[in-house]
Design an enzyme around this catalytic site. Structure first.
Site, PDB file in Angstrom:
ATOM      1  N   PRO A  10       0.687  -1.378   0.039  1.00  0.00           N
ATOM      2  CA  PRO A  10       0.044  -0.131   0.047  1.00  0.00           C
ATOM      3  C   PRO A  10       0.797   1.324   0.152  1.00  0.00           C
ATOM      4  CG  PRO A  10      -0.063  -0.926   2.267  1.00  0.00           C
ATOM      5  CD  PRO A  10       0.583  -1.994   1.302  1.00  0.00           C
ATOM      6  N   ASN A  11       0.234   2.280  -0.766  1.00  0.00           N
ATOM      7  CA  ASN A  11       0.736   3.624  -0.773  1.00  0.00           C
ATOM      8  C   ASN A  11       2.120   3.532  -1.562  1.00  0.00           C
ATOM      9  OD1 ASN A  11      -1.165   4.845   1.054  1.00  0.00           O
ATOM     10  ND2 ASN A  11      -0.159   3.674   2.636  1.00  0.00           N
ATOM     11  N   ARG A  18       5.195  11.139  -2.288  1.00  0.00           N
ATOM     12  CA  ARG A  18       4.750  10.717  -0.761  1.00  0.00           C
ATOM     13  C   ARG A  18       6.092  11.040   0.284  1.00  0.00           C
ATOM     14  NH1 ARG A  18       4.701   4.579   1.284  1.00  0.00           N
ATOM     15  NH2 ARG A  18       3.879   4.890   3.302  1.00  0.00           N
ATOM     16  N   TYR A  23      11.152   8.849   1.423  1.00  0.00           N
ATOM     17  CA  TYR A  23      11.139   7.654   0.399  1.00  0.00           C
ATOM     18  C   TYR A  23      11.987   8.385  -0.996  1.00  0.00           C
ATOM     19  CZ  TYR A  23       7.938   5.703   3.561  1.00  0.00           C
ATOM     20  OH  TYR A  23       7.145   5.250   4.687  1.00  0.00           O
ATOM     21  N   ASN A  79       8.191  -5.306  -1.101  1.00  0.00           N
ATOM     22  CA  ASN A  79       8.025  -4.118  -0.208  1.00  0.00           C
ATOM     23  C   ASN A  79       6.550  -4.219   0.272  1.00  0.00           C
ATOM     24  OD1 ASN A  79       7.932  -1.980   1.627  1.00  0.00           O
ATOM     25  ND2 ASN A  79       8.946  -0.765  -0.202  1.00  0.00           N
ATOM     26  N   ALA A  82       2.848  -0.592   4.848  1.00  0.00           N
ATOM     27  CA  ALA A  82       2.629  -0.779   6.101  1.00  0.00           C
ATOM     28  C   ALA A  82       2.148  -2.333   6.613  1.00  0.00           C
ATOM     29  CB  ALA A  82       1.285   0.336   6.377  1.00  0.00           C
ATOM     30  N   HIS A  85       3.986  -4.396   9.287  1.00  0.00           N
ATOM     31  CA  HIS A  85       3.923  -4.207  10.653  1.00  0.00           C
ATOM     32  C   HIS A  85       2.553  -4.842  11.157  1.00  0.00           C
ATOM     33  CE1 HIS A  85       7.227  -1.746   9.669  1.00  0.00           C
ATOM     34  NE2 HIS A  85       6.397  -0.787   8.922  1.00  0.00           N
ATOM     35  N   ASP A  92       1.839 -15.861   6.847  1.00  0.00           N
ATOM     36  CA  ASP A  92       1.278 -17.074   6.564  1.00  0.00           C
ATOM     37  C   ASP A  92       1.356 -17.408   5.063  1.00  0.00           C
ATOM     38  OD1 ASP A  92       0.763 -17.380   8.980  1.00  0.00           O
ATOM     39  OD2 ASP A  92      -1.279 -17.265   8.983  1.00  0.00           O
ATOM     40  N   GLU A 103      12.498  -9.035   1.690  1.00  0.00           N
ATOM     41  CA  GLU A 103      11.758  -8.077   1.968  1.00  0.00           C
ATOM     42  C   GLU A 103      12.639  -6.717   1.946  1.00  0.00           C
ATOM     43  OE1 GLU A 103      10.873  -8.472   6.181  1.00  0.00           O
ATOM     44  OE2 GLU A 103      10.112  -6.523   6.531  1.00  0.00           O
ATOM     45  N   HIS A 105      12.672  -2.464   2.491  1.00  0.00           N
ATOM     46  CA  HIS A 105      12.011  -1.394   2.835  1.00  0.00           C
ATOM     47  C   HIS A 105      13.069  -0.053   2.445  1.00  0.00           C
ATOM     48  CE1 HIS A 105       9.243  -3.270   5.054  1.00  0.00           C
ATOM     49  NE2 HIS A 105      10.092  -4.133   5.542  1.00  0.00           N
ATOM     50  N   ARG A 112      12.789   4.938  12.728  1.00  0.00           N
ATOM     51  CA  ARG A 112      11.447   5.625  12.721  1.00  0.00           C
ATOM     52  C   ARG A 112      10.588   5.362  13.887  1.00  0.00           C
ATOM     53  NH1 ARG A 112       9.181   5.130   6.695  1.00  0.00           N
ATOM     54  NH2 ARG A 112       7.615   6.865   7.553  1.00  0.00           N
ATOM     55  N   ARG A 116       7.111   1.031  13.426  1.00  0.00           N
ATOM     56  CA  ARG A 116       7.732   0.303  12.463  1.00  0.00           C
ATOM     57  C   ARG A 116       8.722  -0.684  12.782  1.00  0.00           C
ATOM     58  NH1 ARG A 116       5.318   3.864   8.447  1.00  0.00           N
ATOM     59  NH2 ARG A 116       4.860   5.698   9.309  1.00  0.00           N
TER      60      ARG A 116
HETATM   61  C1  DQA Z   1       8.179   0.994   4.116  1.00  0.00           C
HETATM   62  C2  DQA Z   1       8.196   1.230   5.498  1.00  0.00           C
HETATM   63  C3  DQA Z   1       6.778   1.036   6.004  1.00  0.00           C
HETATM   64  O1  DQA Z   1       6.745   1.348   7.436  1.00  0.00           O
HETATM   65  C4  DQA Z   1       5.889   2.151   5.368  1.00  0.00           C
HETATM   66  O2  DQA Z   1       4.441   1.761   5.930  1.00  0.00           O
HETATM   67  C5  DQA Z   1       5.977   1.878   3.997  1.00  0.00           C
HETATM   68  C6  DQA Z   1       7.182   1.983   3.202  1.00  0.00           C
HETATM   69  C7  DQA Z   1       9.531   1.392   3.283  1.00  0.00           C
HETATM   70  O3  DQA Z   1       9.840   1.173   1.971  1.00  0.00           O
HETATM   71  O4  DQA Z   1      10.316   2.140   3.755  1.00  0.00           O
HETATM   72  O5  DQA Z   1       4.714   2.146   3.300  1.00  0.00           O
HETATM   73  O6  DQA Z   1       7.875  -0.138   3.586  1.00  0.00           O
END
Ligand code: DQA
Length: 150
Positions: A10-11, A18, A23, A79, A82, A85, A92, A103, A105, A112, A116
């Site tokens: 997401p996002n 953003r 980022y 990635n 959110a 967390h 699963d 993974e 980030h 942060r 997180r």
């Molecule tokens: C993130 C870190 C997460 O805590 C956050 O919610 C994101 C981006 C990162 O790429 O740093 O959406 O995964």
């Protein structure tokens, strides 16, 4: 040519505008180009996806398993945004499918907010890249390919 799935939660569709102090200014389209170049150097195509919905991400991991069984996919660079967390379901899905997952980030989540600092994904992941900016996706691809060879 087999593929690597690059999966974004997401996002991450908002990358570029953003919170650029966290980022950076590269867009998700820029990340896709970087990932394709990195994967191609190892002889892989990419299957690049983003969703704001947890279930769609779970389905993508299940689909990755099917593609892996058909020899069309080798692993995932993920990635989870959110959902990192919060999501037992994504944990699963990775455990249940045994698809190798790196993974990623973009930001250093440990520098942060406390919420997180915990990841449901990390215990199920093959490897983790944190805090290297969007270059973390490229590192994730190189790391995944190295793991697949080892
Ligand atoms: C993130 C870190 C997460 O805590 C956050 O919610 C994101 C981006 C990162 O790429 O740093 O959406 O995964």
């Amino acid at each position: 040519m087999p593929a690597l799935m690059i999966l974004n939660g997401p996002n991450l569709n908002l990358l570029g505008t953003r919170e650029p102090e966290q980022y950076g200014y590269e867009t998700l389209a820029d990340v896709e180009v970087m990932c394709r170049e990195a994967a191609n150097t190892h002889g892989y195509e990419i299957d690049f996806r983003q969703s704001n919905h947890e279930g769609v991400l779970v389905d993508a991991i299940h689909e990755a398993r099917e593609l892996m069984l058909q020899g069309e996919l080798a692993g995932i660079v993920f990635n989870p945004g959110a959902y990192t967390h919060t999501s037992v379901a994504l944990h699963d899905a990775i455990k249940g499918t045994e698809v190798p997952v790196i993974e990623v980030h973009i930001s250093n989540v440990h520098a942060r907010e406390a919420f997180r600092h915990h990841s449901y994904i990390s215990p199920a992941a093959t490897g983790i890249v944190i805090g290297m900016g969007v270059y973390g996706y490229v590192l994730g691809i190189h790391g995944l390919v190295a793991k697949l060879k080892s």
